[in-house]
Design a protein around this motif. Structure first.
Motif, PDB file in Angstrom:
ATOM      1  N   THR A  70       2.401  10.629  10.491  1.00 41.50           N
ATOM      2  CA  THR A  70       2.941  11.587   9.518  1.00 41.50           C
ATOM      3  C   THR A  70       1.855  12.177   8.627  1.00 41.50           C
ATOM      4  O   THR A  70       2.153  12.789   7.616  1.00 41.50           O
ATOM      5  CB  THR A  70       3.988  10.892   8.627  1.00 41.50           C
ATOM      6  N   PHE A 127      -7.291   9.423   0.713  1.00 46.07           N
ATOM      7  CA  PHE A 127      -7.109   8.089   0.140  1.00 46.07           C
ATOM      8  C   PHE A 127      -8.194   7.153   0.655  1.00 46.07           C
ATOM      9  O   PHE A 127      -8.490   7.118   1.852  1.00 46.07           O
ATOM     10  CB  PHE A 127      -5.722   7.535   0.451  1.00 46.07           C
ATOM     11  N   ILE A 133      -1.468  11.924   3.030  1.00 42.31           N
ATOM     12  CA  ILE A 133      -1.823  13.319   2.772  1.00 42.31           C
ATOM     13  C   ILE A 133      -3.308  13.381   2.411  1.00 42.31           C
ATOM     14  O   ILE A 133      -3.828  12.491   1.763  1.00 42.31           O
ATOM     15  CB  ILE A 133      -0.970  13.887   1.610  1.00 42.31           C
ATOM     16  N   ALA A 145       0.839  -1.195   0.000  1.00 42.24           N
ATOM     17  CA  ALA A 145       0.000   0.000   0.000  1.00 42.24           C
ATOM     18  C   ALA A 145       0.878   1.250   0.000  1.00 42.24           C
ATOM     19  O   ALA A 145       2.049   1.183   0.308  1.00 42.24           O
ATOM     20  CB  ALA A 145      -0.887   0.000   1.230  1.00 42.24           C
ATOM     21  N   HIS A 146       0.291   2.354  -0.355  1.00 43.67           N
ATOM     22  CA  HIS A 146       1.071   3.589  -0.390  1.00 43.67           C
ATOM     23  C   HIS A 146       1.467   4.040   1.006  1.00 43.67           C
ATOM     24  O   HIS A 146       0.763   3.773   1.965  1.00 43.67           O
ATOM     25  CB  HIS A 146       0.276   4.700  -1.056  1.00 43.67           C
ATOM     26  N   VAL A 147       2.571   4.710   1.091  1.00 45.48           N
ATOM     27  CA  VAL A 147       3.014   5.230   2.386  1.00 45.48           C
ATOM     28  C   VAL A 147       3.080   6.741   2.256  1.00 45.48           C
ATOM     29  O   VAL A 147       4.113   7.359   2.412  1.00 45.48           O
ATOM     30  CB  VAL A 147       4.385   4.665   2.802  1.00 45.48           C
ATOM     31  N   PHE A 148       1.967   7.283   1.931  1.00 43.96           N
ATOM     32  CA  PHE A 148       1.901   8.674   1.522  1.00 43.96           C
ATOM     33  C   PHE A 148       0.654   9.229   2.191  1.00 43.96           C
ATOM     34  O   PHE A 148      -0.448   9.062   1.685  1.00 43.96           O
ATOM     35  CB  PHE A 148       1.759   8.649  -0.016  1.00 43.96           C
TER      36      PHE A 148
END
Lengths: 165, 194
Positions: free
Chosen positions: A136, A46, A25, A20-23
């Motif tokens: 984060t 997301f 935002i 999965a994305h580690v983004f």
């Protein structure tokens, strides 16, 4: 030799397909519609994060944008976002009105409006979307009033901000 | 804050984010064979990475590519692992000779796939109707800055090992590449989907 190495790497690397994305935002856009005296708001988040957030609050697994999507997914999404996103316009508390959602690649766009906004001089925003889930998480809020754009970046350390026009 | 600053900050934080350590590990692996005096080669590597980003930036701007995210994410730990293997299997002296060019296309390729990932995510978050040129451009600059910071830290580590502790640089490379390869393998195992 290199060719075999390549095969080995592909073989081992295959599982990473599911990563999965580690983004972390989200982007919220707030635009004043002078003609209709309202604020048009979109929150892009997301889809997997949104589902996790609702589940974390004790809600069901929404399975958004699938055949098995929960019939009341809109209500759960609206409840979650309204509990994490607050606005004050010209020092007055205002209410978000949920309009609907749209599928946007890996993200879900959720639309809101705030009616009865005759003028915008100052806006305060409190945005704590997903911050209790991801350390984060960054929540960008973009304001647009009479062609003037202003940005605020909110995160765990600071969940509130204000802009003047 | 301006739009530029916002996305610059997001880009920088993204590279420096310990939760998204795949980028950090890649940069560590890429720099393992170098020392501070080879800064010119490192600069070329960073430039190659930037070129990779910029190509994707241009392509994404023109809406030419929309590669499935699954494929991109699959390629990231693969690149890390491949870099580590190359660090170790190649005779060590050859790394620092100019004729060894393998790392440059690797860095370019990595920049390319990372650029794709970011443009895809930013596209999803900004909405199809909006231009992603400015956000992506600022985001990429933030990434480059974050990357330079990590490069600096790795080189400081190498200097400490070689100059202060008198360890052979070859051992430093072996150690760092081994650590990075281990992390790459864990990244792959963690995401097992069958």
């Amino acid at each position: 030799m290199l060719r075999y190495l390549f095969y080995i790497v592909i073989l081992i690397g295959w599982p990473a397909l599911a990563q999965a994305h580690v983004f972390y935002i989200s982007i919220t856009k707030v635009k004043w519609n002078a003609q209709h005296e309202r604020l048009d708001i979109s929150v892009r988040i997301f889809t997997d994060n949104l589902e996790e957030a609702v589940a974390e609050e004790g809600g069901p697994i929404l399975k958004l944008w699938t055949d098995k999507e929960h019939t009341e997914s809109d209500r759960f999404i609206a409840d979650y976002l309204k509990s994490r996103l607050h606005f004050r316009v010209n020092e007055k508390e205002v209410n978000l009105e949920y309009l609907g959602k749209a599928d946007a690649l890996d993200a879900t766009a959720c639309f809101f409006q705030i009616r009865g906004i005759k003028d915008v001089k100052k806006m305060d925003v409190g945005n704590s979307i997903l911050i209790d889930l991801y350390d984060t998480q960054a929540n960008v809020v973009r304001f647009e009033v009479k062609e003037e754009k202003k940005f605020i970046n909110l995160n765990k350390k600071s969940t509130r901000g204000a802009v003047d026009f | 804050m301006s739009e530029f600053e916002i996305y610059l900050q997001l880009g920088f934080n993204h590279i420096a984010d310990l939760n998204a350590y795949d980028h950090i590990v890649f940069i560590i692996a890429l720099c393992a064979v170098y020392q501070l005096r080879q800064w010119r080669m490192i600069l070329m590597l960073v430039t190659a990475f930037t070129i990779g980003h910029s190509i994707t930036l241009a392509l994404a701007t023109l809406s030419i590519i929309l590669v499935p995210m699954e494929l991109i994410e699959f390629l990231i730990p693969v690149t890390i692992f491949a870099t580590c293997i190359m660090n170790v299997v190649r005779p060590f002296d050859e790394h620092t000779k100019r004729k060894v060019w393998f790392n440059y296309p690797l860095a370019l390729f990595f920049g390319l796939i990372h650029g794709m990932g970011f443009s895809y995510y930013l596209r999803a978050l900004l909405g199809m109707e909006e231009s992603i040129v400015m956000p992506l451009f600022s985001f990429n600059i933030g990434l480059e800055l974050g990357q330079l910071m990590i490069v600096t830290l790795v080189l400081a580590g190498a200097a400490l090992a070689v100059q202060v502790f008198k360890a052979p640089h070859k051992s430093w490379n072996l150690f760092i590449s081994g650590v990075a390869a281990g992390v790459a393998i864990i990244l792959m195992m963690e995401t097992k989907f069958w």
